[in-house]
Design a protein around this motif. Structure first.
Motif, PDB file in Angstrom:
ATOM      1  N   GLU A  31       0.831  -1.205   0.000  1.00 37.85           N
ATOM      2  CA  GLU A  31       0.000   0.000   0.000  1.00 37.85           C
ATOM      3  C   GLU A  31       0.871   1.264   0.000  1.00 37.85           C
ATOM      4  O   GLU A  31       0.578   2.235  -0.704  1.00 37.85           O
ATOM      5  CB  GLU A  31      -0.896  -0.012   1.241  1.00 37.85           C
ATOM      6  CG  GLU A  31      -1.888   1.104   1.309  1.00 37.85           C
ATOM      7  CD  GLU A  31      -2.756   0.987   2.554  1.00 37.85           C
ATOM      8  OE1 GLU A  31      -2.880   2.012   3.246  1.00 37.85           O
ATOM      9  OE2 GLU A  31      -3.273  -0.111   2.818  1.00 37.85           O
ATOM     10  N   ALA A  32       1.962   1.247   0.770  1.00 40.87           N
ATOM     11  CA  ALA A  32       2.869   2.396   0.822  1.00 40.87           C
ATOM     12  C   ALA A  32       3.586   2.592  -0.516  1.00 40.87           C
ATOM     13  O   ALA A  32       3.845   3.721  -0.926  1.00 40.87           O
ATOM     14  CB  ALA A  32       3.889   2.214   1.943  1.00 40.87           C
ATOM     15  N   GLU A  33       3.918   1.485  -1.183  1.00 41.08           N
ATOM     16  CA  GLU A  33       4.581   1.582  -2.481  1.00 41.08           C
ATOM     17  C   GLU A  33       3.651   2.153  -3.544  1.00 41.08           C
ATOM     18  O   GLU A  33       4.088   2.873  -4.439  1.00 41.08           O
ATOM     19  CB  GLU A  33       5.090   0.208  -2.931  1.00 41.08           C
ATOM     20  CG  GLU A  33       6.264  -0.286  -2.126  1.00 41.08           C
ATOM     21  CD  GLU A  33       6.604  -1.728  -2.405  1.00 41.08           C
ATOM     22  OE1 GLU A  33       5.813  -2.430  -3.090  1.00 41.08           O
ATOM     23  OE2 GLU A  33       7.664  -2.173  -1.946  1.00 41.08           O
ATOM     24  N   ASN A  34       2.364   1.827  -3.464  1.00 37.63           N
ATOM     25  CA  ASN A  34       1.395   2.284  -4.462  1.00 37.63           C
ATOM     26  C   ASN A  34       0.742   3.614  -4.099  1.00 37.63           C
ATOM     27  O   ASN A  34      -0.060   4.130  -4.872  1.00 37.63           O
ATOM     28  CB  ASN A  34       0.311   1.223  -4.662  1.00 37.63           C
ATOM     29  CG  ASN A  34       0.870  -0.044  -5.258  1.00 37.63           C
ATOM     30  OD1 ASN A  34       1.850  -0.015  -5.992  1.00 37.63           O
ATOM     31  ND2 ASN A  34       0.262  -1.173  -4.928  1.00 37.63           N
ATOM     32  N   ASP A  35       1.058   4.151  -2.951  1.00 33.96           N
ATOM     33  CA  ASP A  35       0.475   5.393  -2.478  1.00 33.96           C
ATOM     34  C   ASP A  35       0.878   6.542  -3.417  1.00 33.96           C
ATOM     35  O   ASP A  35       2.035   6.646  -3.820  1.00 33.96           O
ATOM     36  CB  ASP A  35       0.992   5.679  -1.063  1.00 33.96           C
ATOM     37  CG  ASP A  35       0.061   6.555  -0.278  1.00 33.96           C
ATOM     38  OD1 ASP A  35      -1.133   6.591  -0.605  1.00 33.96           O
ATOM     39  OD2 ASP A  35       0.537   7.200   0.678  1.00 33.96           O
ATOM     40  N   PRO A  36      -0.066   7.422  -3.773  1.00 35.76           N
ATOM     41  CA  PRO A  36       0.308   8.541  -4.652  1.00 35.76           C
ATOM     42  C   PRO A  36       1.250   9.495  -3.918  1.00 35.76           C
ATOM     43  O   PRO A  36       1.131   9.702  -2.718  1.00 35.76           O
ATOM     44  CB  PRO A  36      -1.029   9.212  -4.959  1.00 35.76           C
ATOM     45  CG  PRO A  36      -1.938   8.788  -3.879  1.00 35.76           C
ATOM     46  CD  PRO A  36      -1.468   7.440  -3.421  1.00 35.76           C
ATOM     47  N   HIS A  37       2.168  10.053  -4.652  1.00 39.04           N
ATOM     48  CA  HIS A  37       3.152  10.944  -4.041  1.00 39.04           C
ATOM     49  C   HIS A  37       3.056  12.363  -4.578  1.00 39.04           C
ATOM     50  O   HIS A  37       4.048  13.066  -4.702  1.00 39.04           O
ATOM     51  CB  HIS A  37       4.565  10.387  -4.249  1.00 39.04           C
ATOM     52  CG  HIS A  37       4.896  10.086  -5.670  1.00 39.04           C
ATOM     53  ND1 HIS A  37       4.603   8.883  -6.252  1.00 39.04           N
ATOM     54  CD2 HIS A  37       5.480  10.837  -6.619  1.00 39.04           C
ATOM     55  CE1 HIS A  37       5.004   8.906  -7.509  1.00 39.04           C
ATOM     56  NE2 HIS A  37       5.526  10.073  -7.760  1.00 39.04           N
ATOM     57  N   ASP A  38       1.860  12.777  -4.876  1.00 37.81           N
ATOM     58  CA  ASP A  38       1.646  14.138  -5.361  1.00 37.81           C
ATOM     59  C   ASP A  38       1.861  15.135  -4.225  1.00 37.81           C
ATOM     60  O   ASP A  38       1.319  14.977  -3.140  1.00 37.81           O
ATOM     61  CB  ASP A  38       0.224  14.297  -5.906  1.00 37.81           C
ATOM     62  CG  ASP A  38      -0.029  13.383  -7.089  1.00 37.81           C
ATOM     63  OD1 ASP A  38       0.955  13.027  -7.768  1.00 37.81           O
ATOM     64  OD2 ASP A  38      -1.198  13.039  -7.340  1.00 37.81           O
ATOM     65  N   GLY A  39       2.655  16.148  -4.488  1.00 37.21           N
ATOM     66  CA  GLY A  39       2.878  17.199  -3.506  1.00 37.21           C
ATOM     67  C   GLY A  39       3.925  16.867  -2.465  1.00 37.21           C
ATOM     68  O   GLY A  39       4.183  17.672  -1.573  1.00 37.21           O
ATOM     69  N   LYS A  40       4.535  15.706  -2.527  1.00 37.37           N
ATOM     70  CA  LYS A  40       5.565  15.334  -1.564  1.00 37.37           C
ATOM     71  C   LYS A  40       6.939  15.509  -2.200  1.00 37.37           C
ATOM     72  O   LYS A  40       7.086  15.403  -3.414  1.00 37.37           O
ATOM     73  CB  LYS A  40       5.414  13.869  -1.137  1.00 37.37           C
ATOM     74  CG  LYS A  40       4.180  13.574  -0.345  1.00 37.37           C
ATOM     75  CD  LYS A  40       4.167  12.110   0.053  1.00 37.37           C
ATOM     76  CE  LYS A  40       2.931  11.741   0.823  1.00 37.37           C
ATOM     77  NZ  LYS A  40       2.900  10.314   1.146  1.00 37.37           N
ATOM     78  N   LYS A  42      10.695  14.210  -3.035  1.00 40.11           N
ATOM     79  CA  LYS A  42      11.123  12.893  -3.513  1.00 40.11           C
ATOM     80  C   LYS A  42      11.510  11.975  -2.356  1.00 40.11           C
ATOM     81  O   LYS A  42      11.156  10.797  -2.340  1.00 40.11           O
ATOM     82  CB  LYS A  42      12.304  13.062  -4.477  1.00 40.11           C
ATOM     83  CG  LYS A  42      12.739  11.800  -5.136  1.00 40.11           C
ATOM     84  CD  LYS A  42      13.862  12.063  -6.115  1.00 40.11           C
ATOM     85  CE  LYS A  42      14.313  10.786  -6.766  1.00 40.11           C
ATOM     86  NZ  LYS A  42      15.427  11.019  -7.694  1.00 40.11           N
ATOM     87  N   CYS A  43      12.216  12.522  -1.371  1.00 37.96           N
ATOM     88  CA  CYS A  43      12.646  11.694  -0.247  1.00 37.96           C
ATOM     89  C   CYS A  43      11.472  11.305   0.654  1.00 37.96           C
ATOM     90  O   CYS A  43      11.481  10.231   1.267  1.00 37.96           O
ATOM     91  CB  CYS A  43      13.728  12.399   0.553  1.00 37.96           C
ATOM     92  SG  CYS A  43      13.209  13.955   1.287  1.00 37.96           S
ATOM     93  N   GLU A  44      10.443  12.148   0.739  1.00 41.65           N
ATOM     94  CA  GLU A  44       9.295  11.868   1.606  1.00 41.65           C
ATOM     95  C   GLU A  44       8.473  10.682   1.130  1.00 41.65           C
ATOM     96  O   GLU A  44       7.797  10.042   1.928  1.00 41.65           O
ATOM     97  CB  GLU A  44       8.385  13.092   1.698  1.00 41.65           C
ATOM     98  CG  GLU A  44       8.940  14.195   2.545  1.00 41.65           C
ATOM     99  CD  GLU A  44       8.013  15.397   2.607  1.00 41.65           C
ATOM    100  OE1 GLU A  44       6.910  15.350   2.015  1.00 41.65           O
ATOM    101  OE2 GLU A  44       8.383  16.380   3.244  1.00 41.65           O
ATOM    102  N   THR A  45       8.525  10.377  -0.150  1.00 41.58           N
ATOM    103  CA  THR A  45       7.747   9.245  -0.658  1.00 41.58           C
ATOM    104  C   THR A  45       8.291   7.917  -0.162  1.00 41.58           C
ATOM    105  O   THR A  45       7.552   6.935  -0.093  1.00 41.58           O
ATOM    106  CB  THR A  45       7.728   9.239  -2.195  1.00 41.58           C
ATOM    107  OG1 THR A  45       9.057   9.149  -2.680  1.00 41.58           O
ATOM    108  CG2 THR A  45       7.061  10.481  -2.731  1.00 41.58           C
ATOM    109  N   LEU A  46       9.565   7.868   0.195  1.00 43.60           N
ATOM    110  CA  LEU A  46      10.180   6.624   0.663  1.00 43.60           C
ATOM    111  C   LEU A  46      10.057   6.416   2.168  1.00 43.60           C
ATOM    112  O   LEU A  46      10.296   5.320   2.658  1.00 43.60           O
ATOM    113  CB  LEU A  46      11.660   6.591   0.266  1.00 43.60           C
ATOM    114  CG  LEU A  46      11.950   6.604  -1.226  1.00 43.60           C
ATOM    115  CD1 LEU A  46      13.442   6.682  -1.465  1.00 43.60           C
ATOM    116  CD2 LEU A  46      11.362   5.383  -1.902  1.00 43.60           C
TER     117      LEU A  46
END
Length: 164
Positions: A31-40, A42-46
């Motif tokens: 779920e965390a891997e597929n979570d959208p990362h709009d507005g974050k 680059k490092c925050e997505t990981l």
């Protein structure tokens, strides 16, 4: 005809006890891997991925080294199959063995021991990944920080120093 290769893994005894928790953590990871990362950034997505990987490693470490609820065979199986980070557990194990030795010798716990028992990820202790060849800001004890609220750039940790 060529042989049919099966990808069946033989699970060791006791696997059924830890499987539900590992499957749940694996689902959270997916779920965390597929979570959208709009507005974050680059490092925050990981950060959620690092947090869940740390949680899985800590779960297996505690089951084997602290609570002694799983066998060595199952512990090695989990490490070999990638359910836990072998290198991160090695750092935790080093400190826990040192503390156990001191306790057995009836010494008091000293706060100046190397503090990796709460280490969040291996990148936070690598001097080559940071400015001025030091460790990450999350490794600094809270009472020594200039800013009280910080987040690690690598994994999002808010503080994993042993003195906290």
């Amino acid at each position: 005809m060529p042989k049919v290769k099966t990808n069946r893994v033989k699970y060791p005894e006791g696997w059924e006890l830890i499987e539900p928790t590992l499957r749940e953590l694996q689902a959270k990871m997916r779920e965390a891997e597929n979570d959208p990362h709009d507005g974050k950034r680059k490092c925050e997505t990981l950060w959620p991925i690092f947090k869940i990987a740390h949680q899985k490693s800590r779960y297996i470490f505690d089951l084997y080294h602290r609570r002694k609820e799983i066998s060595k065979e199952l512990y090695e199986f989990c490490l070999d199959q990638g359910y836990a980070d072998r290198n991160l557990i090695a750092k935790w194990k080093k400190v826990s063995m040192l503390l156990a030795h001191l306790i057995s010798l009836a010494f008091e716990y000293s706060s100046n021991l190397p503090g990796y028992e709460r280490l969040c990820c291996l990148r936070c202790m690598q001097p080559r990944d940071h400015n001025f060849a030091t460790t990450c800001v999350c490794r600094v004890p809270k009472h020594l920080r200039e800013e009280k609220v910080i987040e690690c750039v690598h994994c999002g940790c808010k503080g994993c120093a042993s003195g906290d």
